[in-house]
Design a protein around this motif. Structure first.
Motif, mmCIF file in Angstrom:
data_model
loop_
_atom_site.group_PDB
_atom_site.id
_atom_site.type_symbol
_atom_site.label_atom_id
_atom_site.label_comp_id
_atom_site.label_asym_id
_atom_site.label_seq_id
_atom_site.Cartn_x
_atom_site.Cartn_y
_atom_site.Cartn_z
ATOM 1 N N ASP A 65 0.782 -1.241 0.000
ATOM 2 C CA ASP A 65 0.000 0.000 0.000
ATOM 3 C C ASP A 65 0.816 1.295 0.000
ATOM 4 O O ASP A 65 0.291 2.335 0.366
ATOM 5 C CB ASP A 65 -0.975 -0.014 1.183
ATOM 6 C CG ASP A 65 -0.261 -0.085 2.540
ATOM 7 O OD1 ASP A 65 0.913 -0.509 2.580
ATOM 8 O OD2 ASP A 65 -0.885 0.279 3.549
ATOM 9 N N TYR A 69 -1.001 4.791 0.877
ATOM 10 C CA TYR A 69 -0.824 5.153 2.288
ATOM 11 C C TYR A 69 -1.288 6.596 2.502
ATOM 12 O O TYR A 69 -0.921 7.492 1.747
ATOM 13 C CB TYR A 69 0.646 4.990 2.702
ATOM 14 C CG TYR A 69 0.804 4.947 4.203
ATOM 15 C CD1 TYR A 69 0.618 3.773 4.912
ATOM 16 C CD2 TYR A 69 1.100 6.106 4.914
ATOM 17 C CE1 TYR A 69 0.726 3.743 6.290
ATOM 18 C CE2 TYR A 69 1.210 6.089 6.298
ATOM 19 C CZ TYR A 69 1.028 4.901 6.975
ATOM 20 O OH TYR A 69 1.128 4.880 8.340
ATOM 21 N N ARG A 185 -3.722 2.864 9.109
ATOM 22 C CA ARG A 185 -4.331 1.955 8.136
ATOM 23 C C ARG A 185 -5.789 1.617 8.469
ATOM 24 O O ARG A 185 -6.466 0.984 7.644
ATOM 25 C CB ARG A 185 -3.517 0.656 8.040
ATOM 26 C CG ARG A 185 -2.154 0.856 7.387
ATOM 27 C CD ARG A 185 -1.496 -0.492 7.066
ATOM 28 N NE ARG A 185 -0.345 -0.354 6.195
ATOM 29 C CZ ARG A 185 0.921 -0.217 6.604
ATOM 30 N NH1 ARG A 185 1.201 -0.194 7.885
ATOM 31 N NH2 ARG A 185 1.893 -0.096 5.727
ATOM 32 N N TYR A 188 -8.672 2.028 5.970
ATOM 33 C CA TYR A 188 -8.954 1.069 4.886
ATOM 34 C C TYR A 188 -10.142 0.165 5.209
ATOM 35 O O TYR A 188 -10.656 -0.519 4.318
ATOM 36 C CB TYR A 188 -7.752 0.154 4.629
ATOM 37 C CG TYR A 188 -6.445 0.807 4.242
ATOM 38 C CD1 TYR A 188 -6.390 2.028 3.576
ATOM 39 C CD2 TYR A 188 -5.230 0.182 4.539
ATOM 40 C CE1 TYR A 188 -5.176 2.605 3.215
ATOM 41 C CE2 TYR A 188 -4.013 0.750 4.178
ATOM 42 C CZ TYR A 188 -3.991 1.962 3.520
ATOM 43 O OH TYR A 188 -2.792 2.509 3.176
ATOM 44 N N THR A 270 -6.874 -5.769 4.339
ATOM 45 C CA THR A 270 -6.178 -4.999 5.368
ATOM 46 C C THR A 270 -5.603 -5.921 6.434
ATOM 47 O O THR A 270 -6.302 -6.801 6.935
ATOM 48 C CB THR A 270 -7.156 -4.000 6.023
ATOM 49 O OG1 THR A 270 -7.754 -3.218 4.986
ATOM 50 C CG2 THR A 270 -6.438 -3.079 6.999
#
Ligand code: AMP
Length: 294
Positions: A65, A69, A185, A188, A270
């Protein structure tokens, strides 16, 4: 608050400081309350606070990612300024890895297990960039989050092995109200995944409660956490580990000595990670730093 983008500017700013009491908080930006806890600890314990914001490409494996990001430099700078940060280093990849760059720091054993086994090259990227930050800023203390416990173990090993002259402080994981560890994260996750994601912490807590009730058998403690994760369809556990908190070797025999219970799970595309130290009373700034820090 001063913002510098080049090595020359950073070196000049560092050379002008009249104090050795410098605290450093390295980050990849997209700041949240977890990052802020590092900056606040650095602020409380030092005369001068330096933060870094750099999405380090070498710690992302190919095809992951890096490009997605989250990045929002103006917001991050406003947050750091409000938190009382004195200096922020926001380099580009070309500043950190100029043409001809060819040196890396490899911390071998503790980088090969857990996250390192699933993310080849990740900790080499982390150790190399963090060594550069330490050389450039020469802090008295660098602040890292428990959230990435293996990262702390790798950096501690590097600092000891290479005789780097600084302390490593470890700040407890900051969580959402439902227990999910804050992470850049988490954006996501879709709403359903976000709701289920609190199960990671519930799995750790269930094992921690069993520990407090007297359970010391490593297999049984790992099993208790794994069973909680496996009860959910949308969650694919990658590992549940109960390991020595400095060597990261899996434990097989019951012990009252400190242990690191950590896990990783996939929700869709994820990956989420979380951990606690056992005994649970060690999950404080002091307990974490004494167990994982230098
Ligand atoms: P990152 O920006 O994800 O590279 O994280 C920068 C630093 O913030 C690392 O030392 C992380 O361990 C720490 N950190 C990230 N999330 C949290 C959290 N929820 N609680 C405490 N520290 C955190």
């Amino acid at each position: 608050m001063q913002v510098v983008e080049t090595v020359d500017e950073l070196r000049r700013a560092r050379a002008a400081l009249r104090t050795r009491r410098i605290g450093l908080a390295p980050t990849m930006g997209a700041l949240h309350a977890g990052h802020m806890s590092l900056v606040e600890a650095a602020r409380a314990e030092n005369r001068f606070v330096i933060a870094t914001i750099f999405v380090n490409p070498t710690q992302f494996e190919p095809g992951t990612d890096l490009n997605q990001y989250p990045r929002d430099l103006p917001r991050d700078l406003a947050i750091l300024e409000a938190a009382g940060c004195d200096l922020v280093f926001t380099p580009t990849p070309e500043v950190v890895y100029p043409r001809g760059f060819q040196t890396t720091v490899t911390v071998s054993e503790v980088s090969q297990v857990l996250e390192g086994a699933r993310r080849p090259g990740h900790f080499q990227g982390v150790a190399t960039v963090v060594a550069k930050y330490f050389n450039l800023t020469q802090p008295k203390t660098a602040y890292f989050g428990q959230k990435d416990a293996q990262q702390v173990v790798v950096i501690r090993r590097m600092v000891r092995d290479l005789n780097m002259p600084l302390k490593i402080a470890v700040c407890p994981t900051v969580r959402e109200p439902d227990g999910l560890a804050m992470s850049s994260r988490n954006v996501y996750l879709n709403p359903r995944q976000r709701e289920q994601s609190a199960v990671l912490y519930r799995a750790l807590q269930k094992a921690a409660r069993a520990y407090e009730a007297g359970e010391r058998n490593p297999n049984r403690l790992r099993r208790i956490a794994r069973d909680v994760l496996e009860a959910y369809d949308g969650i694919a556990p990658e590992y549940v580990s109960l390991a020595h908190p400095r060597t990261l070797q899996e434990l097989n025999n019951p012990t009252d000595a400190p242990m690191l219970l950590s896990l990783a799970a996939r929700m869709g595309t994820t990956r989420l990670i979380d951990n606690v130290l056992l005994p649970p009373h060690l999950n404080t700034r002091e307990g974490l730093t004494a167990t994982l820090g230098v």
